[in-house]
Design an enzyme around this catalytic site. Structure first.
Site, PDB file in Angstrom:
ATOM      1  N   ASP A  11     -25.841  -1.216 -36.045  1.00  0.00           N
ATOM      2  CA  ASP A  11     -27.005  -0.385 -35.767  1.00  0.00           C
ATOM      3  C   ASP A  11     -27.960  -0.608 -36.937  1.00  0.00           C
ATOM      4  OD1 ASP A  11     -28.840   1.552 -34.956  1.00  0.00           O
ATOM      5  OD2 ASP A  11     -27.717   3.193 -35.869  1.00  0.00           O
ATOM      6  N   GLU A  71     -27.655  -3.264 -31.827  1.00  0.00           N
ATOM      7  CA  GLU A  71     -28.548  -2.381 -31.086  1.00  0.00           C
ATOM      8  C   GLU A  71     -29.977  -2.885 -31.229  1.00  0.00           C
ATOM      9  OE1 GLU A  71     -30.016   2.153 -31.517  1.00  0.00           O
ATOM     10  OE2 GLU A  71     -27.841   1.915 -31.287  1.00  0.00           O
ATOM     11  N   ASP A 144     -24.800   6.947 -38.084  1.00  0.00           N
ATOM     12  CA  ASP A 144     -25.287   5.578 -37.915  1.00  0.00           C
ATOM     13  C   ASP A 144     -24.117   4.609 -37.784  1.00  0.00           C
ATOM     14  OD1 ASP A 144     -28.423   5.734 -38.609  1.00  0.00           O
ATOM     15  OD2 ASP A 144     -27.292   7.129 -39.860  1.00  0.00           O
TER      16      ASP A 144
END
Length: 184
Positions: A11, A71, A144
């Site tokens: 991410d 992502e 996260d």
């Protein structure tokens, strides 16, 4: 498809880069690690990008992932934020490509849908589902890292399907798939 493989999920972010690793054996996945790279103490945006690149290479050299799931930046109203996220994602992708690890990008909604069945799920819902699926004892304070892990799990669920998102096997594939954008 290999019987045993490792998937690194990322991410990307310029404040926190979350990441998680799973090991896939046959049709089962097992949790390896989740963590984050904290970047908020660095003011220089180029130092942040350098650190993202270095940490991603370090993860690749340590765990030898067979694939990376990342992502994709979501389209928000703040162009500057999106540009920063795109740079962070690009640097993480460049690290993977430099080690010739195939990369697949997933939209946040697709990741949430794969994990919870709801494309609008909250970070907390995604984290709780991952905790249950992978038997993670304790969730981190910042989510996260669970977002990075969610990208890896999403990739596991989408492996073998025809359309999984944008997929790059190296620099040549990346350039070939994006040359139309460059020529405009």
């Amino acid at each position: 498809m290999k019987e045993e493989r490792i998937i690194l999920g990322i991410d990307p972010g310029t404040t926190i880069m979350g990441f998680g690793l799973i090991k896939v054996v046959g049709k089962k996945m097992e949790f390896l690690q989740l963590n984050e790279l904290l970047l908020s103490k660095y003011k220089d945006p180029y130092i942040k990008l350098k650190l993202i690149f270095e940490r991603t290479v370090e993860l690749i050299d340590t765990y030898h992932p067979d694939e990376i799931a990342i992502e994709a930046p979501f389209f928000g109203k703040n162009v500057q934020s999106m540009l920063k996220l795109g740079r962070a994602q690009g640097v993480a992708m460049a690290a993977g490509l430099s080690r010739e690890v195939p990369i697949t990008e997933y939209l946040p909604k697709k990741i949430k849908m794969a994990i919870t069945g709801n494309g609008n799920a909250s970070k907390e819902q995604v984290a709780k589902m991952l905790q249950s699926l992978l038997k993670i004892k304790e969730l981190p304070k910042n989510l996260d890292s669970t977002d990075g892990l969610a990208a890896a799990v999403c990739h596991f669920y989408n492996s073998g399907k025809i359309e999984t998102g944008k997929h790059y096997t190296g620099w040549e594939a990346f350039v070939k798939q994006n040359e139309k954008r460059v020529k405009k």
